[in-house]
Design a protein around this motif. Structure first.
Motif, PDB file in Angstrom:
ATOM      1  N   TYR A 161       8.059   8.915   9.710  1.00  0.00           N
ATOM      2  CA  TYR A 161       6.763   9.601   9.880  1.00  0.00           C
ATOM      3  C   TYR A 161       5.653   8.568  10.061  1.00  0.00           C
ATOM      4  O   TYR A 161       4.768   8.441   9.210  1.00  0.00           O
ATOM      5  N   SER A 162       5.689   7.847  11.167  1.00  0.00           N
ATOM      6  CA  SER A 162       4.753   6.722  11.299  1.00  0.00           C
ATOM      7  C   SER A 162       3.303   7.188  11.379  1.00  0.00           C
ATOM      8  O   SER A 162       2.416   6.559  10.799  1.00  0.00           O
ATOM      9  N   GLY A 163       3.047   8.294  12.061  1.00  0.00           N
ATOM     10  CA  GLY A 163       1.672   8.782  12.214  1.00  0.00           C
ATOM     11  C   GLY A 163       1.074   9.179  10.876  1.00  0.00           C
ATOM     12  O   GLY A 163      -0.030   8.760  10.514  1.00  0.00           O
ATOM     13  N   LYS A 164       1.833   9.964  10.132  1.00  0.00           N
ATOM     14  CA  LYS A 164       1.335  10.406   8.821  1.00  0.00           C
ATOM     15  C   LYS A 164       1.151   9.219   7.895  1.00  0.00           C
ATOM     16  O   LYS A 164       0.182   9.148   7.126  1.00  0.00           O
ATOM     17  N   ARG A 165       2.085   8.284   7.955  1.00  0.00           N
ATOM     18  CA  ARG A 165       1.979   7.098   7.089  1.00  0.00           C
ATOM     19  C   ARG A 165       0.707   6.325   7.418  1.00  0.00           C
ATOM     20  O   ARG A 165       0.026   5.823   6.537  1.00  0.00           O
ATOM     21  N   LYS A 166       0.392   6.262   8.725  1.00  0.00           N
ATOM     22  CA  LYS A 166      -0.787   5.507   9.146  1.00  0.00           C
ATOM     23  C   LYS A 166      -2.048   6.160   8.576  1.00  0.00           C
ATOM     24  O   LYS A 166      -2.911   5.474   8.017  1.00  0.00           O
ATOM     25  N   SER A 167      -2.141   7.493   8.707  1.00  0.00           N
ATOM     26  CA  SER A 167      -3.367   8.104   8.194  1.00  0.00           C
ATOM     27  C   SER A 167      -3.466   7.975   6.680  1.00  0.00           C
ATOM     28  O   SER A 167      -4.548   7.765   6.147  1.00  0.00           O
ATOM     29  N   LEU A 168      -2.335   8.067   6.002  1.00  0.00           N
ATOM     30  CA  LEU A 168      -2.401   8.015   4.534  1.00  0.00           C
ATOM     31  C   LEU A 168      -2.615   6.588   4.018  1.00  0.00           C
ATOM     32  O   LEU A 168      -3.136   6.399   2.922  1.00  0.00           O
ATOM     33  N   SER A 169      -2.228   5.609   4.832  1.00  0.00           N
ATOM     34  CA  SER A 169      -2.343   4.224   4.341  1.00  0.00           C
ATOM     35  C   SER A 169      -3.805   3.826   4.157  1.00  0.00           C
ATOM     36  O   SER A 169      -4.120   2.980   3.318  1.00  0.00           O
ATOM     37  N   SER A 170      -4.701   4.473   4.928  1.00  0.00           N
ATOM     38  CA  SER A 170      -6.107   4.116   4.713  1.00  0.00           C
ATOM     39  C   SER A 170      -6.679   4.883   3.516  1.00  0.00           C
ATOM     40  O   SER A 170      -7.637   4.450   2.884  1.00  0.00           O
ATOM     41  N   LEU A 171      -6.068   6.028   3.205  1.00  0.00           N
ATOM     42  CA  LEU A 171      -6.547   6.801   2.050  1.00  0.00           C
ATOM     43  C   LEU A 171      -6.046   6.222   0.728  1.00  0.00           C
ATOM     44  O   LEU A 171      -6.712   6.295  -0.292  1.00  0.00           O
ATOM     45  N   TYR A 172      -4.824   5.725   0.772  1.00  0.00           N
ATOM     46  CA  TYR A 172      -4.208   5.201  -0.466  1.00  0.00           C
ATOM     47  C   TYR A 172      -3.756   3.757  -0.291  1.00  0.00           C
ATOM     48  O   TYR A 172      -2.552   3.476  -0.332  1.00  0.00           O
ATOM     49  N   PRO A 173      -4.699   2.858  -0.077  1.00  0.00           N
ATOM     50  CA  PRO A 173      -4.262   1.463   0.103  1.00  0.00           C
ATOM     51  C   PRO A 173      -3.590   0.966  -1.174  1.00  0.00           C
ATOM     52  O   PRO A 173      -4.035   1.291  -2.282  1.00  0.00           O
ATOM     53  N   THR A 174      -2.501   0.228  -0.996  1.00  0.00           N
ATOM     54  CA  THR A 174      -1.791  -0.249  -2.182  1.00  0.00           C
ATOM     55  C   THR A 174      -2.536  -1.439  -2.769  1.00  0.00           C
ATOM     56  O   THR A 174      -3.199  -2.170  -2.034  1.00  0.00           O
ATOM     57  N   PRO A 175      -2.428  -1.622  -4.070  1.00  0.00           N
ATOM     58  CA  PRO A 175      -3.093  -2.790  -4.664  1.00  0.00           C
ATOM     59  C   PRO A 175      -2.406  -4.060  -4.174  1.00  0.00           C
ATOM     60  O   PRO A 175      -1.375  -4.457  -4.706  1.00  0.00           O
ATOM     61  N   LEU A 176      -2.965  -4.666  -3.160  1.00  0.00           N
ATOM     62  CA  LEU A 176      -2.305  -5.839  -2.581  1.00  0.00           C
ATOM     63  C   LEU A 176      -2.304  -7.000  -3.575  1.00  0.00           C
ATOM     64  O   LEU A 176      -3.201  -7.098  -4.403  1.00  0.00           O
TER      65      LEU A 176
END
Ligand code: 2AM
Length: 477
Positions: free
Chosen positions: A296-311
């Protein structure tokens, strides 16, 4: 044609079929070959056959006429309709007592159906798993046949010579009746999914949390591959993949590959079957789900900006050497858990479907040729020849190694959680081991909840019997 008739025939001249035919012919068995598209057979014969006793046929009639009775026909075609189509045609041309070997990745229930049909018509049938990829097919795969034992008496000597050889033994053995062979192959692939996912998680942690370059990761995997804990084909190819550079950009190729894993279905089948049989296979399940989620690359892309991981931040980074050492132990446990799940599933299926599987033999024929071959397998082979009940996690040799590796696995999973790096398989390994070892699980609460809303009843620790409680005060009066 004036050659003697062929010992075996292979249908399906994609690379796996070509390589298996060449492998068999190189062991001295004359081999007839056929493919739906004749040009493919001709190209194979012209370009790859160099003196081996391989005999191409243009029609099915010609192919069958090339075979020595009782005829042995090995199908290496796309699983599903193609297998049924060929069986339908072959049954009209073969004679009773001839043998069909389906060497593709057929679903085991299809194999059961085909064996029952073949039996009605008087043919012998072997549903046979083959693992080792293209190289394995050519140089010696692991071969997992099941079905008619009389069929194995006919084809076994050929298959055993074509198989990988480890410690003087062929990585091929008759496994049991009906779909035993394809079932074992399915579980093999489930284990493969789990270990691949765990290795990928290991790379992710080294890279993202340890800040270690892909090239250095290649060295680490290479080093791990020399160790008893992790030496395996999948560790070896992971090192090779990570060290591979793209010609155009000079970058590690893996960094340029899209992170959307594909799947052909055998992992999913393993999970589905485990659910049906009620066998817990959390690592395999997580590995299948991880591939699904990745697609689900598209959904992952939109969610990655909402829930950035603690890098990872540099002053919070772990000691690299410690991370590498801990990960080696964590991956070892992931491998142990994946094998343990797979063998528990085989044990359960063996009882449910009457396969009569010898788990030690399964471990033995996985020692060479196949994708999950690993330094752990000789040990598992030995363990299952002794373990009653067959509980791998309780094997006296493994127990100290598992206990030693548990704290590092715990550290690794905690570290991953802290840094927001998803480790579904390593996490599943830890949670699975913790669940098996917990003694008391919170399922007592689940039983109480079930009884509360559905009067499903429960049993108690302190007295015998089956109970139902009037949970709501009002009802108690
Ligand atoms: P082909 O070369 O004629 O396509 C892997 O795809 C192998 O399965 C190939 O040998 C391919 O033959 C064969 N195959 C796939 N689908 C098939 C079908 N429906 N009928 C017969 N062979 C098939």
């Amino acid at each position: 044609m004036n050659q003697e008739r062929c010992a075996i025939g292979v249908i399906g001249m994609a690379v796996m079929g070509q390589n298996l035919a060449l492998n068999i012919a190189r062991k001295g068995f004359s081999t007839a070959v056929f493919n739906r598209t004749t040009a493919v057979t001709e190209k194979f014969h012209q370009e790859r056959v160099q003196g081996e006793p391989v005999f191409p046929a243009k029609t099915m009639e010609e192919f069958v006429a090339l075979l020595e009775p009782p005829r042995k026909v090995l199908l290496m075609v796309k699983a599903g309709e193609a297998v049924d189509a060929f069986i339908g045609k072959l049954i009209l041309l073969l004679q009773k007592g001839d043998l069909l070997i389906d060497a593709g990745n057929s679903h085991f229930t299809d194999t059961d159906r085909r064996i029952a049909e073949a039996e009605k018509q008087g043919f012998l049938f072997l549903g046979t798993g083959v693992s080792g990829g293209e190289a394995g097919a050519l140089h010696g795969p692991s071969i997992m046949p099941g079905g008619h034992e009389r069929g194995y008496l006919l084809a076994g000597p050929i298959l055993e010579q074509a198989a990988a050889q480890v410690d003087g033994g062929a990585c091929c053995a008759y496994l049991g009746p009906r779909s035993a062979g394809h079932f074992v192959k399915m579980v093999h692939n489930g284990i493969e999914y789990a270990f691949m996912q765990a290795l990928a998680e290991g790379y992710d942690l080294l890279h993202k949390v340890g800040g270690i370059s892909t090239s250095r990761c290649a060295d680490i995997f290479g080093e791990w591959n020399t160790r008893e804990n992790l030496a395996s084909y999948l560790t070896e190819i992971t090192a090779a993949v990570l060290s591979h550079h793209d010609e155009d950009t000079g970058k590690p190729l893996v960094e340029l590959i899209l992170d959307q894993a594909e799947q052909k279905g055998t992992g999913k089948w393993t999970t589905q079957t485990a659910l049906d049989l009620g066998v817990p296979t959390p690592l395999i399940n997580q590995a299948v789900m991880a591939r699904s989620l990745s697609s689900y690359s598209g959904k992952r892309k939109s969610l990655s900006s909402l829930y950035p991981t603690p890098l990872p931040v540099s002053n919070d980074s772990p000691d690299k050497d410690e991370l590498i050492k801990d990960l080696e132990q964590a991956l070892f446990l992931a491998q142990v858990c994946a094998f343990s799940e797979g063998f528990q599933l085989l044990e359960s299926a063996s009882g449910e479907f009457g396969y009569g599987l010898d788990l030690s033999t399964v471990a033995r024929i996985w020692k060479g040729g196949c994708i999950i071959r690993s330094a752990l397998l000789p040990h598992i082979e030995h363990a299952y020849s002794k373990l009653h009940p067959p509980l791998l996690l309780a094997d006296p040799v493994l127990v100290p190694r598992i206990r030693e590796a548990l704290p590092p696995l715990r550290k690794v999973v905690a570290l991953a959680a802290h840094h927001g790096v998803p480790v579904p398989c390593l996490g599943a390994a830890l949670f699975s081991l913790d669940s098996w070892g917990a003694g008391i699980l919170p399922t007592n609460l689940i039983q109480a909840q079930r009884d509360y809303f559905g009067a499903h009843t429960f049993r108690r620790r302190d007295k015998e019997g089956v109970f139902h409680e009037q949970w709501e005060k009002g009802d108690a009066q």
